[in-house]
Design a protein around this motif. Structure first.
Motif: not given
Length: 145
Positions: A20-31, A44-45, A80-82
């Protein structure tokens, strides 16, 4: 003696690659799974809001299925929507690219994704290769360029 040394070095490099690369910070958006770096660099926009969880124990019920990648925390983004048209691919589709059965685990920075229906953002698929993991060939992905 040289063959023994080369064999050891080959085994050691394969073992290190699958850790495992523990420096990887995972993120979740809409599953869909991505990384914080992916969102801050490329999308980011598209971000409407952010929630950060410091450990797997803090995750709300809808994110519990991602607890295996939250040992160093997890970030949830609302888009954001869209802005939900970011490329994504299922774990089963990654396996299909390698000719592996759809339920074969996929390693992403050493984290084992076992659910073939899990969706991954295409932006994090930087280096993909087949590796030996616990005696089985699996797809291994590095999120770093």
């Amino acid at each position: 003696m040289k063959k023994l040394l080369y064999s050891f070095l080959l085994l050691a490099s394969a073992t290190l690659f699958a850790q495992k690369n523990t420096s990887t910070k995972f993120a979740v958006a809409n599953d869909v799974v991505g990384t914080v770096d992916m969102f801050t660099a490329n999308h980011k926009n598209a971000i409407q809001s952010t929630r950060t969880f410091k450990s797997a124990a803090e995750l709300p019920q809808n994110l519990k299925k991602f607890s295996f990648i939250a040992d160093k925390g997890l970030v949830e983004y609302k888009l954001k929507t869209g802005q939900t048209n970011i490329d994504r691919i299922a774990v089963s589709d990654i396996n299909a690219q390698f000719g592996f059965p759809k339920d074969t685990p996929v390693l992403i920075d050493g984290y084992e994704f076992t659910n073939p229906d899990t969706l991954i953002f295409g932006d994090i698929l930087n280096k993909m290769e087949a590796v030996d993991h616990n005696g089985k060939k699996v797809a291994s992905i590095s999120t770093k360029q």
